[in-house]
Scaffold this motif. Structure first.
Motif, short mmCIF file in Angstrom:
data_model
loop_
_atom_site.label_atom_id
_atom_site.label_comp_id
_atom_site.label_asym_id
_atom_site.label_seq_id
_atom_site.Cartn_x
_atom_site.Cartn_y
_atom_site.Cartn_z
N VAL A 20 28.95 -49.85 -12.79
CA VAL A 20 27.59 -49.30 -12.84
C VAL A 20 27.47 -48.02 -12.05
CG1 VAL A 20 26.55 -51.56 -13.25
CG2 VAL A 20 26.77 -50.71 -10.90
N GLY A 21 28.45 -47.73 -11.19
CA GLY A 21 28.50 -46.43 -10.53
C GLY A 21 27.90 -46.41 -9.14
N ALA A 22 28.36 -45.43 -8.36
CA ALA A 22 27.88 -45.29 -6.99
C ALA A 22 26.41 -44.89 -6.94
CB ALA A 22 28.73 -44.25 -6.26
N ASP A 23 25.91 -44.33 -8.05
CA ASP A 23 24.51 -43.89 -8.09
C ASP A 23 23.61 -44.97 -8.69
OD1 ASP A 23 25.54 -43.72 -10.63
OD2 ASP A 23 24.55 -41.82 -11.12
N ARG A 24 23.99 -46.24 -8.53
CA ARG A 24 23.22 -47.32 -9.16
C ARG A 24 21.79 -47.39 -8.62
NH1 ARG A 24 23.80 -52.18 -5.93
NH2 ARG A 24 25.35 -51.90 -4.28
N ALA A 25 21.57 -46.96 -7.37
CA ALA A 25 20.21 -46.96 -6.83
C ALA A 25 19.33 -45.98 -7.62
CB ALA A 25 20.22 -46.59 -5.35
N LEU A 26 19.91 -44.83 -7.97
CA LEU A 26 19.16 -43.87 -8.78
C LEU A 26 18.95 -44.39 -10.19
CD1 LEU A 26 20.79 -40.49 -7.68
CD2 LEU A 26 18.52 -41.36 -7.08
N ARG A 27 19.98 -45.03 -10.76
CA ARG A 27 19.82 -45.63 -12.09
C ARG A 27 18.69 -46.65 -12.10
NH1 ARG A 27 25.77 -45.18 -12.98
NH2 ARG A 27 25.98 -43.82 -14.80
N ARG A 28 18.60 -47.41 -11.01
CA ARG A 28 17.57 -48.45 -10.95
C ARG A 28 16.18 -47.83 -10.99
NH1 ARG A 28 15.44 -51.40 -6.36
NH2 ARG A 28 14.54 -53.36 -7.11
N LEU A 29 16.01 -46.63 -10.43
CA LEU A 29 14.71 -45.98 -10.45
C LEU A 29 14.26 -45.67 -11.88
CD1 LEU A 29 14.92 -43.43 -7.49
CD2 LEU A 29 13.75 -45.65 -7.55
N SER A 30 15.21 -45.53 -12.80
CA SER A 30 14.84 -45.23 -14.18
C SER A 30 14.17 -46.42 -14.87
CB SER A 30 16.07 -44.79 -14.98
OG SER A 30 16.99 -45.86 -15.14
N LEU A 31 14.22 -47.60 -14.25
CA LEU A 31 13.60 -48.79 -14.83
C LEU A 31 12.10 -48.84 -14.58
CD1 LEU A 31 16.24 -51.44 -13.70
CD2 LEU A 31 15.98 -50.46 -15.99
N TYR A 32 11.61 -48.02 -13.67
CA TYR A 32 10.21 -48.10 -13.25
C TYR A 32 9.47 -46.82 -13.64
CZ TYR A 32 11.91 -51.92 -10.34
OH TYR A 32 12.49 -53.09 -9.91
#
Length: 309
Positions: free
Chosen positions: A237-249
């Motif tokens: 899922v990548g080191a930037d998964r925290a940023l990816r998670r923001l795309s859910l909201y």
């Protein structure tokens, strides 16, 4: 509902299984993205659902019926299928392409015509295109027609094999967002194969991450990005998964009341928080004014709130 019970697939006697003792439960009306590295078994898994590939072991049940107990040709006519290269019939008009399965099912001509017009509008194309041929459409337009054709007979299950892979990045994101909107209007159980974790996060209600023919983690995008079960998933899922998670909201879920100190820079209420944070960084601000579809301010979103999430 789709149930896969201890399903395996071996392409050679004694060979390593392409899919190995896989069990998966897909509730009705949700979209599941199968994702993983090349050769992990995701495409084989999806193709076994509509019997394009027969399983070596196990059972696959669709809407309460074992798929091996029914005629495969008739069964496939009741499952929508969208592939990367679309696969439209070049010698047939768009109307004939969309109406191909309903015609095989014996629908009357007036019902097929009405369904064609309904679907071409649903996928955002001009009904005048129904008389054209695939060669007269752009790649993105052909992909929309492919979705319309898959929905033509109103199947309860829709299978999608890298459906947006051949589209340029800008058109791909737009089509993904539009398809999500379509699924809100036509409740379907969707199984989608992709190699792109961003696409899986954007499209899937649940994600099944596969490796070596097995499912490593099966959960919501939010849970997978927040709590990957092992190092493989964390790396995938990548080191930037925290940023990816923001795309859910969406911004609207985190906005605060509009105050006198609202920022000069604006963002749409339905934009995602990843884009909001990117916009803040781009203009060096810690807050954005949130606007509705008419451009009217309705609140603010702050960097502190995003960071807290």
């Amino acid at each position: 509902m789709i149930e896969m019970e201890h399903v395996s697939k071996r392409f050679a006697t004694g060979g390593t299984p392409a899919v190995d003792d896989l069990s998966l439960s897909i509730p009705e009306g949700i979209t599941v993205a199968l994702v993983g590295p090349s050769g992990c078994g995701k495409t084989t898994t999806m193709r076994m659902i509509n019997r394009l590939i027969e399983p070596s072991d196990g059972r696959i049940i669709v809407n309460g019926e074992d798929v091996r107990s029914v005629d495969p040709v008739i069964f496939r006519r009741h499952i929508g299928y969208v592939i990367q290269q679309v696969g439209l019939f070049s010698h047939m008009t768009i109307a004939q392409n969309i109406g191909a399965v309903p015609k095989l099912l014996g629908w009357p001509a007036d019902k097929i015509k009405a369904r064609n017009e309904e679907l071409i509008t649903l996928v955002g194309l001009d009904p005048a295109m129904l008389s054209r041929y695939p060669r007269q459409l752009s790649g993105g337009q052909r992909q929309r027609v492919g979705v319309a054709r898959a929905l033509a007979a109103d199947p309860p299950v829709l299978l999608m094999d890298e459906p947006f892979g051949a589209i340029d990045p800008i058109a791909r994101t737009r089509l993904q967002n539009e398809f999500r909107q379509i699924l809100r209007n036509v409740r379907k159980t969707v199984v989608m194969v992709t190699h792109d974790i961003d696409e899986a996060v954007r499209m899937g209600d649940r994600i099944a991450i596969m490796r070596g023919g097995k499912i490593v983690q099966y959960d919501t995008p939010d849970e997978i990005l927040l709590r990957p079960v092992n190092a493989f998933v964390e790396d995938f899922v990548g080191a930037d998964r925290a940023l990816r998670r923001l795309s859910l909201y969406e911004v609207g879920k985190l906005m605060e009341p509009l105050g006198e100190d609202a920022g000069a820079h604006r963002i749409a209420v339905d934009a995602d928080l990843r884009n909001a944070l990117s916009a803040m960084i781009a203009v060096n601000t810690d807050r954005l004014t949130v606007v509705d579809a008419t451009g009217a301010p309705v609140g603010i979103v702050t960097r502190d709130a995003i960071t807290a999430l």
